[in-house]
Design a protein around this motif. Sequence first.
Motif, mmCIF file in Angstrom:
data_model
loop_
_atom_site.group_PDB
_atom_site.id
_atom_site.type_symbol
_atom_site.label_atom_id
_atom_site.label_comp_id
_atom_site.label_asym_id
_atom_site.label_seq_id
_atom_site.Cartn_x
_atom_site.Cartn_y
_atom_site.Cartn_z
ATOM 1 N N ILE A 1 19.163 13.551 38.693
ATOM 2 C CA ILE A 1 17.944 14.045 39.342
ATOM 3 C C ILE A 1 17.925 13.609 40.809
ATOM 4 O O ILE A 1 17.647 14.413 41.708
ATOM 5 C CB ILE A 1 16.674 13.524 38.615
ATOM 6 C CG1 ILE A 1 16.602 14.125 37.205
ATOM 7 C CG2 ILE A 1 15.407 13.853 39.410
ATOM 8 C CD1 ILE A 1 15.536 13.529 36.316
ATOM 9 N N ALA A 2 18.266 12.341 41.049
ATOM 10 C CA ALA A 2 18.256 11.827 42.427
ATOM 11 C C ALA A 2 19.256 12.600 43.293
ATOM 12 O O ALA A 2 18.954 12.964 44.435
ATOM 13 C CB ALA A 2 18.577 10.338 42.426
ATOM 14 N N ALA A 3 20.447 12.871 42.735
ATOM 15 C CA ALA A 3 21.469 13.600 43.498
ATOM 16 C C ALA A 3 21.001 15.019 43.800
ATOM 17 O O ALA A 3 21.189 15.540 44.907
ATOM 18 C CB ALA A 3 22.775 13.635 42.713
ATOM 19 N N PHE A 4 20.330 15.630 42.823
ATOM 20 C CA PHE A 4 19.824 16.993 43.003
ATOM 21 C C PHE A 4 18.740 17.025 44.092
ATOM 22 O O PHE A 4 18.753 17.877 44.976
ATOM 23 C CB PHE A 4 19.251 17.492 41.672
ATOM 24 C CG PHE A 4 18.739 18.894 41.743
ATOM 25 C CD1 PHE A 4 19.610 19.965 41.650
ATOM 26 C CD2 PHE A 4 17.393 19.146 41.940
ATOM 27 C CE1 PHE A 4 19.151 21.260 41.750
ATOM 28 C CE2 PHE A 4 16.923 20.434 42.042
ATOM 29 C CZ PHE A 4 17.804 21.500 41.939
ATOM 30 N N LEU A 5 17.815 16.073 44.019
ATOM 31 C CA LEU A 5 16.699 16.062 44.990
ATOM 32 C C LEU A 5 17.200 15.811 46.411
ATOM 33 O O LEU A 5 16.604 16.286 47.376
ATOM 34 C CB LEU A 5 15.658 15.008 44.594
ATOM 35 C CG LEU A 5 14.900 15.286 43.286
ATOM 36 C CD1 LEU A 5 13.921 14.164 42.986
ATOM 37 C CD2 LEU A 5 14.166 16.625 43.351
ATOM 38 N N GLY B 1 19.609 21.037 23.387
ATOM 39 C CA GLY B 1 19.340 21.051 24.828
ATOM 40 C C GLY B 1 20.161 20.021 25.584
ATOM 41 O O GLY B 1 20.750 19.116 24.995
ATOM 42 N N VAL B 2 20.196 20.156 26.896
ATOM 43 C CA VAL B 2 20.927 19.201 27.725
ATOM 44 C C VAL B 2 19.962 18.099 28.174
ATOM 45 O O VAL B 2 18.753 18.328 28.291
ATOM 46 C CB VAL B 2 21.577 19.864 28.971
ATOM 47 C CG1 VAL B 2 22.559 20.930 28.562
ATOM 48 C CG2 VAL B 2 20.527 20.443 29.910
ATOM 49 N N SER B 3 20.526 16.919 28.386
ATOM 50 C CA SER B 3 19.705 15.845 28.950
ATOM 51 C C SER B 3 20.200 15.605 30.372
ATOM 52 O O SER B 3 21.342 15.910 30.707
ATOM 53 C CB SER B 3 19.799 14.577 28.109
ATOM 54 O OG SER B 3 21.137 14.210 27.969
ATOM 55 N N ILE B 4 19.348 15.051 31.169
ATOM 56 C CA ILE B 4 19.697 14.860 32.576
ATOM 57 C C ILE B 4 19.299 13.435 32.957
ATOM 58 O O ILE B 4 18.203 12.981 32.640
ATOM 59 C CB ILE B 4 19.028 15.961 33.448
ATOM 60 C CG1 ILE B 4 19.364 15.802 34.908
ATOM 61 C CG2 ILE B 4 17.553 16.075 33.227
ATOM 62 C CD1 ILE B 4 19.070 17.053 35.738
ATOM 63 N N SER B 5 20.234 12.743 33.617
ATOM 64 C CA SER B 5 19.999 11.327 33.932
ATOM 65 C C SER B 5 19.181 11.198 35.224
ATOM 66 O O SER B 5 19.086 12.146 36.016
ATOM 67 C CB SER B 5 21.340 10.616 34.110
ATOM 68 O OG SER B 5 21.962 11.086 35.287
ATOM 69 N N GLN B 6 18.641 10.014 35.439
ATOM 70 C CA GLN B 6 17.905 9.739 36.683
ATOM 71 C C GLN B 6 18.836 9.900 37.887
ATOM 72 O O GLN B 6 18.415 10.358 38.947
ATOM 73 C CB GLN B 6 17.318 8.317 36.657
ATOM 74 C CG GLN B 6 16.158 8.149 35.685
ATOM 75 C CD GLN B 6 15.026 9.136 35.942
ATOM 76 O OE1 GLN B 6 14.630 9.376 37.081
ATOM 77 N NE2 GLN B 6 14.502 9.731 34.888
ATOM 78 N N GLU B 7 20.112 9.532 37.722
ATOM 79 C CA GLU B 7 21.092 9.663 38.819
ATOM 80 C C GLU B 7 21.299 11.145 39.166
ATOM 81 O O GLU B 7 21.369 11.516 40.330
ATOM 82 C CB GLU B 7 22.453 9.055 38.431
ATOM 83 C CG GLU B 7 22.472 7.546 38.352
ATOM 84 C CD GLU B 7 21.820 7.012 37.087
ATOM 85 O OE1 GLU B 7 21.769 7.734 36.061
ATOM 86 O OE2 GLU B 7 21.323 5.856 37.135
#
Length: 188
Positions: free
Chosen positions: A51-55, A43-49
Amino acid sequence: MSSTDSNAIRTVTLHMVSSLDGFIAKPDNTVAWMESASHYEAGVSISQEDIAAFLKEIDCYVMGSHTYEHALQLGWPYGDTPVVVVTSRELPPARKSVDFYSGDLKTLVDMKLAPRYRNIWLVGGAMLCQHFLELGLVNEIRLTIAPVLLGEGLQLFGASPAEQRWNLKNVVAYKNGFVELTYSASKA
Ligand SMILES: NC(=O)c1ccc[n+]([C@@H]2O[C@H](COP(=O)([O-])OP(=O)(O)OC[C@H]3O[C@@H](n4cnc5c(N)ncnc54)[C@H](OP(=O)(O)O)[C@@H]3O)[C@@H](O)[C@H]2O)c1
């Protein structure tokens, strides 16, 4: 920009986390089931950065009053992004970014949201999402499937009345065993 122009570019995305057996909430409303204990190596992992950019790209959230009340109890996850809460009650505004709406949902989308916002996220709960789906107001469904069977609870699509065809657009499997399925509405 006229309301008609803005309607052409707005997208309403229904986003929800569901158990494998189709529930979005447990009868006791606890949310520990959303924390995964599984590991999917490919699976892929996703960083907090990330997530923040997406939101940051989300212009506005829409939710039913039960979801609003539960979000206040859990700790507000929507930051200062505008939130519209659909309710027939007089609820106390807990934050400046929250606005209340009562009335026709098509009018909400076409007259209130579309002229102001492009990327609109409908984030629950089951009752409001079912009403949006019945009225054909959802352009995209993003369903995140958690690796758990709950056995009972609140069904996301429990009372959906009619067959609807959707087109699979994307699948992302995460390292924590969650899978995100993205569908767009059929044009038919
Ligand atoms: N798993 C997830 O991703 C996820 C996401 C969101 C929520 N949830 C969970 O789902 C549960 C809440 O879902 P729910 O289905 O019980 O409630 P809901 O959809 O959040 O809220 C229902 C309320 O919204 C208002 N409403 C809905 N449709 C309306 C319409 N067409 N016109 C006017 N008002 C309308 C009414 O408010 P009034 O009664 O105030 O008039 C209604 O009682 C909570 O446990 C929450 O934690 C889970």
